[in-house]
Structure formats: C-alpha cells, structure tokens
Design a protein around this motif. Structure first.
Motif, mmCIF file in Angstrom:
data_model
loop_
_atom_site.group_PDB
_atom_site.id
_atom_site.type_symbol
_atom_site.label_atom_id
_atom_site.label_comp_id
_atom_site.label_asym_id
_atom_site.label_seq_id
_atom_site.Cartn_x
_atom_site.Cartn_y
_atom_site.Cartn_z
ATOM 1 N N GLY A 168 0.817 -1.203 0.000
ATOM 2 C CA GLY A 168 0.000 0.000 0.000
ATOM 3 C C GLY A 168 0.854 1.257 0.000
ATOM 4 O O GLY A 168 1.840 1.351 0.736
ATOM 5 N N PHE A 169 0.456 2.206 -0.834
ATOM 6 C CA PHE A 169 1.175 3.477 -0.949
ATOM 7 C C PHE A 169 0.182 4.632 -0.838
ATOM 8 O O PHE A 169 -0.885 4.610 -1.462
ATOM 9 N N PHE A 170 0.558 5.653 -0.082
ATOM 10 C CA PHE A 170 -0.272 6.849 0.041
ATOM 11 C C PHE A 170 0.153 7.881 -1.006
ATOM 12 O O PHE A 170 1.267 7.842 -1.526
ATOM 13 N N TYR A 171 -0.750 8.818 -1.265
ATOM 14 C CA TYR A 171 -0.458 9.932 -2.166
ATOM 15 C C TYR A 171 -0.548 11.246 -1.407
ATOM 16 O O TYR A 171 -1.323 11.367 -0.444
ATOM 17 N N LYS A 172 0.235 12.208 -1.846
ATOM 18 C CA LYS A 172 0.164 13.554 -1.289
ATOM 19 C C LYS A 172 0.030 14.555 -2.429
ATOM 20 O O LYS A 172 0.407 14.275 -3.568
ATOM 21 N N ARG A 173 -0.545 15.702 -2.119
ATOM 22 C CA ARG A 173 -0.694 16.744 -3.139
ATOM 23 C C ARG A 173 0.646 17.427 -3.375
ATOM 24 O O ARG A 173 1.361 17.766 -2.438
ATOM 25 N N SER A 174 0.985 17.629 -4.635
ATOM 26 C CA SER A 174 2.218 18.329 -4.989
ATOM 27 C C SER A 174 1.865 19.568 -5.814
ATOM 28 O O SER A 174 0.765 19.665 -6.376
ATOM 29 N N VAL A 175 2.789 20.488 -5.885
ATOM 30 C CA VAL A 175 2.556 21.726 -6.638
ATOM 31 C C VAL A 175 2.487 21.437 -8.131
ATOM 32 O O VAL A 175 1.581 21.891 -8.837
ATOM 33 N N GLY A 176 3.445 20.655 -8.618
ATOM 34 C CA GLY A 176 3.485 20.331 -10.042
ATOM 35 C C GLY A 176 2.984 18.924 -10.317
ATOM 36 O O GLY A 176 2.876 18.093 -9.412
ATOM 37 N N ALA A 177 2.675 18.656 -11.581
ATOM 38 C CA ALA A 177 2.199 17.331 -11.989
ATOM 39 C C ALA A 177 3.334 16.318 -11.937
ATOM 40 O O ALA A 177 4.505 16.655 -12.148
ATOM 41 N N ASN A 178 2.990 15.082 -11.636
ATOM 42 C CA ASN A 178 3.945 13.978 -11.642
ATOM 43 C C ASN A 178 3.966 13.402 -13.058
ATOM 44 O O ASN A 178 3.061 12.668 -13.453
ATOM 45 N N ARG A 179 5.003 13.749 -13.827
ATOM 46 C CA ARG A 179 5.059 13.360 -15.239
ATOM 47 C C ARG A 179 5.157 11.850 -15.432
ATOM 48 O O ARG A 179 4.740 11.323 -16.457
ATOM 49 N N LYS A 180 5.697 11.157 -14.449
ATOM 50 C CA LYS A 180 5.818 9.704 -14.563
ATOM 51 C C LYS A 180 4.451 9.033 -14.637
ATOM 52 O O LYS A 180 4.318 7.917 -15.112
ATOM 53 N N TYR A 181 3.438 9.728 -14.151
ATOM 54 C CA TYR A 181 2.088 9.180 -14.126
ATOM 55 C C TYR A 181 1.283 9.472 -15.390
ATOM 56 O O TYR A 181 0.138 9.025 -15.514
ATOM 57 N N GLU A 182 1.853 10.204 -16.322
ATOM 58 C CA GLU A 182 1.079 10.645 -17.485
ATOM 59 C C GLU A 182 0.433 9.503 -18.280
ATOM 60 O O GLU A 182 -0.745 9.597 -18.637
#
Length: 305
Positions: A168-182
């Motif tokens: 299990g992995f949590f997510y957090k809000r970031s300022v910029g987009a995570n390009r690896k997830y595109e």
C-alpha cells in the motif's frame, strides 16, 4: 421535508432490500434511488466482512513494534515496462499486471507475484485513503496485489491465510504534476463508464512508486481484502513515503463513473477495529529518526541554527 423523511426510512431498511441481492456499495453511492449495502452493512453482502481481522485500519505509530525481520524488499522486474489493460470495474480503476513481477524478503514468508493494482480515493482530491496514519487520511491510496508464487489464480491464493501480499502506498498533493504518471492518468479519460477498458503501454511499476531507496520504512500487519468478500488472507505492507500528484491529477479520478453514471468518489472503506492485532514497523524508520535528531543536536551545538 417529506422527501427527506422517505429517504431516511428507505435507508433504514436498505439492508433488508439489499441482503438478498448481495449488492454492496460505498457510502457515496447510497441514494433513495439506489439502495445498497454501505460499508457498515457489508456483512449482509458477505459474512466475512464482520470478521475480527479486517482492513483497513488506523495505524497509531507510537503503538507499533519494531521488527528486525522487516528488512528491505527485493523487487524483481518492477522496472520492466509492460503493455496491459486498464479498466473501470465499477468500484475502482484496476490494472492487470504481468506475473513476472515479484517481491520477496521484506519479512514475507516466500516470493509473491504481482496480480493487479487498483486505487481508492476521495472526492476531487479530498481525503480518500483507506488506511490512516495517526488519524490522517491521505487523498488516495494505491494497492499492488500479489499472491504466493506457486498459485495460479487469486481465488485459490485467498484460501491460504498468508496467500496474498498487498503493498500500500499513500499519495500527497504536490505543486506540479507527476510526469511519470502521465500514461496512467491519460488513460482515465477512456474508461469513465463502468466496465470500460482500454490498453496502456510503456509503463512500469517503478515509475509509479517512490524510489527503492525510500521503501525501507514501512508498517506491517495481518488483515483482509478491503472490499467484499473481505477475505482475511492478506499480509499488509504500508509504506511511509507518499507519492506526489498534483491536485489536477488527483481530481481526474473523480471524473470516473459508477454504474449509474454518478461520479466515482469516496471509494474507501472506513477503518476497522484492530481487535488486539499488533502493527509492526521496519527498523529503518527509527534509524532515520535517530539520525535526524543527531543532526539537529549537532547543528544546535555548533551554533548553526
């Protein structure tokens, strides 16, 4: 007011209507028009959901116990790019994984091979993780599901008390987009409706999770699937280091739809009682904390702060 009263009355008897059908849903799905077994009534859909070792849970960090056997994981073929299908299964987004991808060590009893991954989220980037840490609920949670390497299907693995291992992995809000997830995020637009699926290629598990050197801090406990049938056959591992996604990326998950075309939001089960279970932690977290305190003390002593 009369309409509200009718809705309340329907909600109060919803479990009797739904129990026969075995229809389960998240709290966000229940309406006067769609009566179903919400999480507090999942035992009506499947009796396993009333078990004593259910998931998710709230992890109280000060009550966790250090376990020296919780060494770093060995990830095999996690970096391998693959082509697969991504589907809106009516409750979440699910991606089938190649069985060549495996995990071992990490205090696991044997090697486990990857089966699929899916996610749980809130409403437009709001709180939505299933597990919580000291009461904190993250925007989203990723579950990478594995089964013991010698099993050929997940159903058989679930008959083994330790047949399934979920990372299990949590997510957090970031300022910029995570390009690896595109590649993954871009595919969501093609699966808005329930049962819609599309192909996805050029993606690896490595690009979806934190760097391997950041995966030594984690929590471990014995639990269950977090959807009916709630089978208690899961070794849970929850990593401390969250994955960054921008608010815009997180919000895109709420564009998906349940079977009735309403927004797919609030796709998480509330935390369940521990019922005496112990939650363990890997040793790395303590070592890192001690190192941080040592650095802070040194800086203070040198008058650099």
């Amino acid at each position: 007011m009369q309409q509200l009263t009718v809705c309340v009355l329907l909600a109060s008897c919803a479990w009797t209507v739904c129990a026969a059908a075995g229809d389960w849903c998240y709290q966000s799905q229940f309406t006067c028009d769609h009566q179903c077994n919400t999480p507090d009534k999942w035992n009506k859909a499947n009796s396993n959901c009333a078990g004593k070792n259910q998931s998710p849970i709230n992890i109280v960090t000060r009550k966790t116990v250090k376990d020296k056997t919780l060494i770093p994981f060995k990830f095999i073929n996690y970096e391998q790019k693959f082509r697969t299908s991504i589907k809106n299964n009516g409750h979440s987004v699910q991606v089938v994984l190649p069985h060549l991808t495996t995990i071992s060590d990490g205090g696991l009893p044997t090697t486990y091979k990857a089966v699929q991954f899916h996610l749980h989220w809130g409403n437009n980037g709001g709180p939505g993780s299933e597990h919580t840490i000291d009461g904190e609920q993250y925007p989203m949670e990723l579950h990478i599901v594995h089964m013991k390497h010698h099993y050929t299907d997940l159903g058989t693995a679930l008959s083994d008390p330790e047949g399934v291992a979920v990372l299990g992995f949590f997510y957090k809000r970031s300022v910029g987009a995570n390009r690896k997830y595109e590649p993954f995020i871009n595919a969501l637009g093609s699966i808005r409706a329930t049962n819609a699926n599309t192909s996805m290629s050029g993606i690896s598990l490595t690009q979806l999770i934190p760097p391997e050197q950041n995966l030594t801090n984690y929590y471990r406990y014995k639990g269950s699937l977090t959807t009916p049938g709630c089978t208690e056959a899961v070794i849970w591992t929850l990593f401390e280091d969250p994955i960054p996604l921008s608010m815009e990326q997180l919000q895109l998950f709420s564009n998906l739809q349940f079977h009735d075309r309403k927004p797919m939001v609030g796709t998480f089960r509330p935390v369940q009682p521990l019922n005496g279970r112990q939650v363990f932690r890997s040793g790395s977290a303590v070592i890192l904390a001690s190192s941080a305190l040592l650095v802070a003390a040194t800086v203070t002593a040198l008058g650099l702060f």
